[in-house]
Design an enzyme around this catalytic site. Structure first.
Site, mmCIF file in Angstrom:
data_model
loop_
_atom_site.group_PDB
_atom_site.id
_atom_site.type_symbol
_atom_site.label_atom_id
_atom_site.label_comp_id
_atom_site.label_asym_id
_atom_site.label_seq_id
_atom_site.Cartn_x
_atom_site.Cartn_y
_atom_site.Cartn_z
ATOM 1 C CD GLU A 20 67.859 46.355 -2.954
ATOM 2 O OE1 GLU A 20 67.222 46.417 -1.827
ATOM 3 O OE2 GLU A 20 66.739 47.091 -3.237
ATOM 4 C CG HIS B 31 50.810 31.959 -22.947
ATOM 5 N ND1 HIS B 31 51.658 31.414 -21.594
ATOM 6 C CD2 HIS B 31 49.320 32.383 -22.743
ATOM 7 C CE1 HIS B 31 51.176 31.396 -21.272
ATOM 8 N NE2 HIS B 31 49.677 31.447 -21.075
ATOM 9 C CB SER C 180 76.831 49.693 -9.646
ATOM 10 O OG SER C 180 75.550 49.876 -10.326
ATOM 11 C CB THR D 298 60.374 51.830 -5.147
ATOM 12 O OG1 THR D 298 61.377 51.373 -6.082
ATOM 13 C CG2 THR D 298 59.464 51.795 -5.114
#
Length: 388
Positions: free
Chosen positions: A366, A341, A133, A159
């Site tokens: 981000e 579930h 960061s 990415t």
């Protein structure tokens, strides 16, 4: 009232078109693609044809620019189908915004028309292996050399970097500058000699789309690769770009959370225990109520930040709040969907296990949520409070 009621008729059509694409084309194939970690080439091509890569680019450059609230809702729809698809256009949008806000006219004309069609896809390269960061501590340098720059350094977790033709590279053009941010610039670089995509990083989720390490070894960039043509502006430029990036990540979280809620709600109505659908058992019903309430709050917070951005206001605090709250919400909803579930939630034959693998990315991507809290607190002090 539908969430889409805040949009114009044209923008409602855009969101509905993407929703249909997700329901008809993405949902039937996503489980197979995710489990095989297969790049979704056919789906990306359809996204290009739908104009998704041009949603941040004005008509004069060949795009079909929409408002930030519309962009958020489009991103949510994509992530509802598969978060990786929303990731495949996230950094691209940030780079488009960087060009629009800060690029020279020549840079805009060179890149934006081809970015609008998806012929050129773009990404941004910020994070370094030892930096995380702390962007001002980066070690990637671009030294003046003749009529251009000589770039050396490395980036990680980038990415789309193998398939993107344009990379907005954050680097130091003056490593000795004080404070450090005054020596940081953005270079618009393309693949070529001296740039190596060294490997695809293995990931818990976010399958199909590559996240790679980049190595720059005497990579040569021309002088006109400097965003805006002025050195030392890159840190501020990228912080502005990250406002869009964090809204996009918040919207991705909304999509994952919504998909998990929808699957859990459907399952809770179908599954019976002790003679009645399990949603009628208070513990399960309470989960559903909390999931729906927190998702609605996260969406409203994200749309508020998007509306402020659309109005041209600074939204580093608002986008940080949206990203923080929506990502934590998505993680909790995904966990609760697994609980609802039961054993099937742990099975790869159901989609909730994918939501549970994808959701953590938005917490750390981000800018980590710990960084978001720092940004929010700092802005509260600088602005003199929440409503000052």
């Amino acid at each position: 009232m539908s969430t889409l009621d805040i949009l114009s008729a044209d923008e409602r059509f855009v969101v509905e078109t993407v929703r249909d694409f997700v329901n008809e084309e993405v949902k039937p194939v996503v489980r197979e693609l995710d489990h095989a970690d297969t790049y979704p080439e056919a789906l990306i091509e359809q996204m290009k044809r739908l104009g998704i890569y041009g949603l941040a680019i004005p008509e004069e450059y060949g795009g079909n620019a929409v408002s930030m609230p519309c962009y958020v809702l489009v991103t949510e729809e994509l992530a509802r189908g598969w978060m990786s698809l929303a990731g495949a256009m996230g950094g691209h949008t940030v780079v488009a915004k960087l060009l629009l806000h800060f690029g020279t006219e020549e840079q805009k004309r060179r890149y934006l028309p081809k970015m609008a069609t998806g012929e050129i896809r773009a990404t941004m390269a910020l994070t370094e292996p030892g930096g995380g960061s702390d962007l001002q501590a980066m070690r990637t340098t671009a030294r003046k050399d003749g009529d251009g720059y000589l770039v050396n350094g490395s980036k990680t977790w980038i990415t789309n970097s193998r398939r993107s033709r344009l990379i907005a590279l954050l680097c130091k053009t003056d490593p000795d500058a004080t404070p450090a941010h005054r020596g940081i610039s953005i270079l618009l670089v393309e693949h070529g000699p001296g740039l190596t995509v060294s490997r695809d990083l293995p990931k818990l989720g976010y399958k199909g789309v590559e996240s790679c390490e980049l190595a720059f070894d005497d990579y040569r960039a021309p002088a006109d690769a400097l965003l805006g043509g002025v050195e030392g502006k890159g840190f501020g430029q990228m912080m502005k770009g990250l406002e869009t990036g964090r809204l996009q990540v918040a919207a991705r979280a909304l999509g994952v959370g919504r998909a998990a809620l929808e699957d859990a709600l459907a399952y809770a109505q179908e599954r019976e225990a002790f003679g009645k659908p399990i949603w009628e058992h208070q513990s399960v019903g309470n989960y559903l109520a909390d999931m729906a309430t927190s998702l609605t709050a996260a969406r409203q917070l994200t749309l508020y930040a998007a509306s402020e951005a659309e109005a041209g206001r600074r939204v580093d605090m608002e986008a940080g709040m949206a990203k923080l709250f929506a990502s934590e919400t998505a993680m909790q909803i995904a966990l609760n969907a697994v609980r609802i579930h039961g054993g099937y939630g742990y099975s790869s034959e159901f989609d909730v296990e994918r939501y549970f693998r994808d959701a953590p990315l938005m917490i750390v991507g981000e800018g980590t949520n710990e960084i978001q809290r720092n940004v929010i607190a700092s802005q509260l002090v600088k602005r003199g409070g929440l409503d000052a």
